[in-house]
Design an enzyme around this catalytic site. Structure first.
Site, PDB file in Angstrom:
ATOM      1  CG  LEU A  98      -1.707  -1.275   1.508  1.00  0.00           C
ATOM      2  CD1 LEU A  98      -2.472  -1.169   2.822  1.00  0.00           C
ATOM      3  CD2 LEU A  98      -2.669  -1.542   0.353  1.00  0.00           C
ATOM      4  CB  ILE A 124       4.481   1.024   4.491  1.00  0.00           C
ATOM      5  CG1 ILE A 124       3.590   0.638   5.687  1.00  0.00           C
ATOM      6  CG2 ILE A 124       4.344   2.483   4.129  1.00  0.00           C
ATOM      7  CD1 ILE A 124       2.093   0.713   5.430  1.00  0.00           C
ATOM      8  CE  LYS A 125       4.449  -0.312  -4.848  1.00  0.00           C
ATOM      9  NZ  LYS A 125       3.441  -0.381  -5.895  1.00  0.00           N
ATOM     10  CB  VAL A 126       8.789   4.057   1.339  1.00  0.00           C
ATOM     11  CG1 VAL A 126       9.397   5.431   1.594  1.00  0.00           C
ATOM     12  CG2 VAL A 126       8.194   3.472   2.613  1.00  0.00           C
TER      13      VAL A 126
END
Ligand code: E4P
Length: 308
Positions: A98, A124-126
């Site tokens: 996400l 978590i997509k950074v």
């Protein structure tokens, strides 16, 4: 077709420290033959694309991003969160990436908790970098700082928009669980932006040119500039990262992204990717081959001989 040089013993040694992907089944005397095989994820936020692949055991996770959420119909952040939550529940326990949409360190860390609350399998997509195109004069280390902070909190991250090997290496050093090199966008970019009057690969690699600052910033390898085929430049990126990760026995998983066709899919496997995230329409093309079809037609016709 991209041909990597021979696999080194470091690549095999790294495989030994990577997780088992296909576990053996208790009571089954057949060991799983691909216990450390590459996994396939679906690059989509559309439930109808994902569910049949998941039920058939063909995918082991999904990746989403704001563009894919928009395509799946989200018109507000609340709607996007609703879709992401639904997908987390559908995929559990498999990972669902996400993506953060905030742009500054504190806000990104706070948004990571908001997204993390959508499912225990949320990753978590950074985005890598400091986003100068949208935050002029911003901190170029923003992405890496956020990854480090999330690693310290025990939160899994997938570092997205990776276009060179040093970004991948830095992300791993910061504590990333996955890194996503966008291999398909590399040849897309070169094909679109190369100046035909200059040496091949000039839009990505400003070799021999003075003062081409923008070119320097996006350079990912000397591969094309040194004569490598443009169509292979994305796979070359995966190969570089796989080699560096093997050299240092880095367990951050290489999640090859922006895959456009079955040839790139094969190239990712040749180059040493751990995971391939593939759009549903590309996945549909890989199971069949015209010769498989033709062969089956012949076998079926001949099998009629036994039918009376
Ligand atoms: C990866 O996680 C991304 O969602 C992705 O593969 C984007 O690819 P694109 O170049 O098709 O947008």
């Amino acid at each position: 077709m991209f041909m990597p040089s021979i696999n080194s013993s470091a690549l095999f040694a790294r495989k030994n420290i990577m997780p088992v992907i296909n576990a053996d089944k208790p009571g089954n005397n057949l060991r799983h033959p691909a216990s450390k095989g590459a996994r396939i994820f679906c690059d989509s936020a559309v439930r109808a694309d994902i569910e049949p692949l998941l039920k058939a055991g063909l995918i082991h996770g999904i990746t989403t991003n704001p563009t894919l959420l928009k395509k799946s119909g989200a018109k507000s952040w609340d709607e996007a969160k609703g879709i992401m939550k639904d997908l987390c529940a559908l995929l559990n326990p498999f990972p669902v990436s996400l993506e953060l949409t905030e742009l500054t360190e504190e806000k990104m860390v706070a948004q990571a908790s908001e997204l993390g609350a959508l499912g225990t399998n949320a990753v978590i997509k950074v985005p890598a970098g400091g986003y100068p195109a949208v935050v002029p004069g911003g901190d170029p280390f923003t992405g890496f700082k956020v990854i480090r902070r999330l690693w310290e909190k025990g939160i899994k991250t997938n570092v997205t928009l990776i276009f060179n090997t040093t970004q991948a290496f830095w992300a791993a050093n910061a504590g990333a669980t996955y890194i996503s090199p966008f291999l398909g966008r590399v040849p897309d970019y070169i094909n679109k932006n190369d100046d035909p009057a200059k040496a091949a690969g000039n839009s990505l690699y400003s070799i021999g040119e003075k003062g081409v600052v923008a070119g320097d910033r996006v350079a990912n390898s000397e591969y094309v500039a040194a004569g490598g085929a443009i169509k292979d430049s994305g796979a070359r990126l995966i190969f570089e990262i796989a080699t560096v990760f093997a050299n240092y026995q880095i367990t951050t998983e290489i999640l090859a992204a922006s895959i456009r066709n079955p040839v790139q899919l094969t190239e990712c496997l040749l180059a040493g990717a751990d995971i391939l995230t593939v759009p549903a329409n590309v996945l549909q093309t890989v199971a069949d081959h015209p010769l498989s079809d033709e062969g089956m037609k012949g076998f079926l016709a001949d099998s009629k001989a036994f039918s009376t």
